[in-house]
Design an enzyme around this catalytic site. Structure first.
Site, PDB file in Angstrom:
ATOM      1  N   ARG A   1     -11.217   6.214   0.818  1.00  0.00           N
ATOM      2  CA  ARG A   1     -10.537   7.078  -0.139  1.00  0.00           C
ATOM      3  C   ARG A   1     -10.981   8.519   0.072  1.00  0.00           C
ATOM      4  O   ARG A   1     -12.139   8.875  -0.116  1.00  0.00           O
ATOM      5  CB  ARG A   1     -10.808   6.617  -1.573  1.00  0.00           C
TER       6      ARG A   1
ATOM      7  N   GLU B   1       4.688  -3.390  -0.642  1.00  0.00           N
ATOM      8  CA  GLU B   1       3.266  -3.055  -0.474  1.00  0.00           C
ATOM      9  C   GLU B   1       2.474  -4.256   0.033  1.00  0.00           C
ATOM     10  O   GLU B   1       1.575  -4.111   0.853  1.00  0.00           O
ATOM     11  CB  GLU B   1       2.680  -2.546  -1.792  1.00  0.00           C
TER      12      GLU B   1
ATOM     13  N   GLU C   1       0.689  -3.371   3.471  1.00  0.00           N
ATOM     14  CA  GLU C   1      -0.769  -3.206   3.455  1.00  0.00           C
ATOM     15  C   GLU C   1      -1.531  -4.465   3.848  1.00  0.00           C
ATOM     16  O   GLU C   1      -2.541  -4.386   4.537  1.00  0.00           O
ATOM     17  CB  GLU C   1      -1.232  -2.754   2.066  1.00  0.00           C
TER      18      GLU C   1
ATOM     19  N   GLY D   1      -3.473  10.827 -20.536  1.00  0.00           N
ATOM     20  CA  GLY D   1      -3.562  12.240 -20.881  1.00  0.00           C
ATOM     21  C   GLY D   1      -3.196  13.145 -19.718  1.00  0.00           C
ATOM     22  O   GLY D   1      -3.096  14.361 -19.881  1.00  0.00           O
TER      23      GLY D   1
ATOM     24  N   GLU E   1       2.635   7.867 -15.532  1.00  0.00           N
ATOM     25  CA  GLU E   1       2.797   6.736 -14.611  1.00  0.00           C
ATOM     26  C   GLU E   1       2.639   5.392 -15.311  1.00  0.00           C
ATOM     27  O   GLU E   1       1.741   5.201 -16.126  1.00  0.00           O
ATOM     28  CB  GLU E   1       1.764   6.835 -13.488  1.00  0.00           C
TER      29      GLU E   1
ATOM     30  N   GLU F   1      -3.372   5.225   6.557  1.00  0.00           N
ATOM     31  CA  GLU F   1      -4.029   4.085   5.921  1.00  0.00           C
ATOM     32  C   GLU F   1      -4.650   3.155   6.950  1.00  0.00           C
ATOM     33  O   GLU F   1      -4.084   2.903   8.011  1.00  0.00           O
ATOM     34  CB  GLU F   1      -3.021   3.291   5.088  1.00  0.00           C
ATOM     35  N   GLU F   2      -5.814   2.637   6.582  1.00  0.00           N
ATOM     36  CA  GLU F   2      -6.482   1.594   7.363  1.00  0.00           C
ATOM     37  C   GLU F   2      -7.101   0.637   6.355  1.00  0.00           C
ATOM     38  O   GLU F   2      -7.766   1.068   5.412  1.00  0.00           O
ATOM     39  CB  GLU F   2      -7.567   2.204   8.248  1.00  0.00           C
TER      40      GLU F   2
END
Length: 177
Positions: free
Chosen positions: A63, A91, A95, A114, A118, A139-140
């Site tokens: 990340r 996904e 992934e 807040g 989503e 991505e990995e």
């Protein structure tokens, strides 16, 4: 009953492929005006792949913002024209490299009410068939299988720090009982 704040206008301040940064003008209960800044998305879908033996498939990934690895469930944003279920299927394949015979919706949550509007939808995937994964260039993933008891221990030791994974797992634990 709590008073509602009435939206007067919405302005998009920035837009990218994943979200919009917005500024709303609204009325306070005393009729004075206020501003609210937030991220708007089309939502997200999270999948908890459940293997035949009861283990759960998680993905280890790097990340960028925290500059460290994170162990998470499969998940990603809902794209324009997709339902949360369609996003979950996409996904899971992209992934993790799996297709599911059964995708069970178990709830939804807002990850940070807040700062964003989503809505994150959570599914359990069962009857998994291995395919090939097709992650995005940024991505990995490293697949990691865990039992619910092992996942509980990882959470207790603060080794799982992704909020969406924690929220999805809370819905899973409630559903599974």
């Amino acid at each position: 009953m709590l008073k509602r704040l009435r939206r007067l206008s919405t302005e998009i301040l920035h837009k990218n492929p994943w979200w919009e940064y917005r500024r709303d003008e609204y009325l306070h209960p005393d009729e004075s005006k206020g501003e609210f800044y937030y991220a708007h998305t089309l939502g997200a879908a999270f999948v908890i792949p459940e293997m035949e033996d009861g283990r759960l498939l998680m993905l280890r990934q790097f990340r960028y913002l925290n500059q460290r690895e994170s162990l998470e469930f499969v998940g990603g944003g809902v794209k324009e024209g997709q339902t949360p279920e369609e996003a979950a299927k996409a996904e899971l394949l992209e992934e993790a490299g799996f297709q599911a015979k059964e995708l069970i919706p178990i709830g939804w949550f807002n990850p940070m009410n807040g700062a964003t509007d989503e809505e994150c939808y959570v599914f359990i995937a069962r009857g998994l068939t291995a395919m090939s994964a097709h992650p995005e260039v940024s991505e990995e993933f490293e697949p990691v299988m865990v039992t619910p008891a092992e996942l509980d221990a990882l959470i207790a030791n603060s080794e799982i720090w992704d909020g969406m994974t924690l929220a999805a797992y809370a819905l899973y634990r409630n559903y599974s009982r």
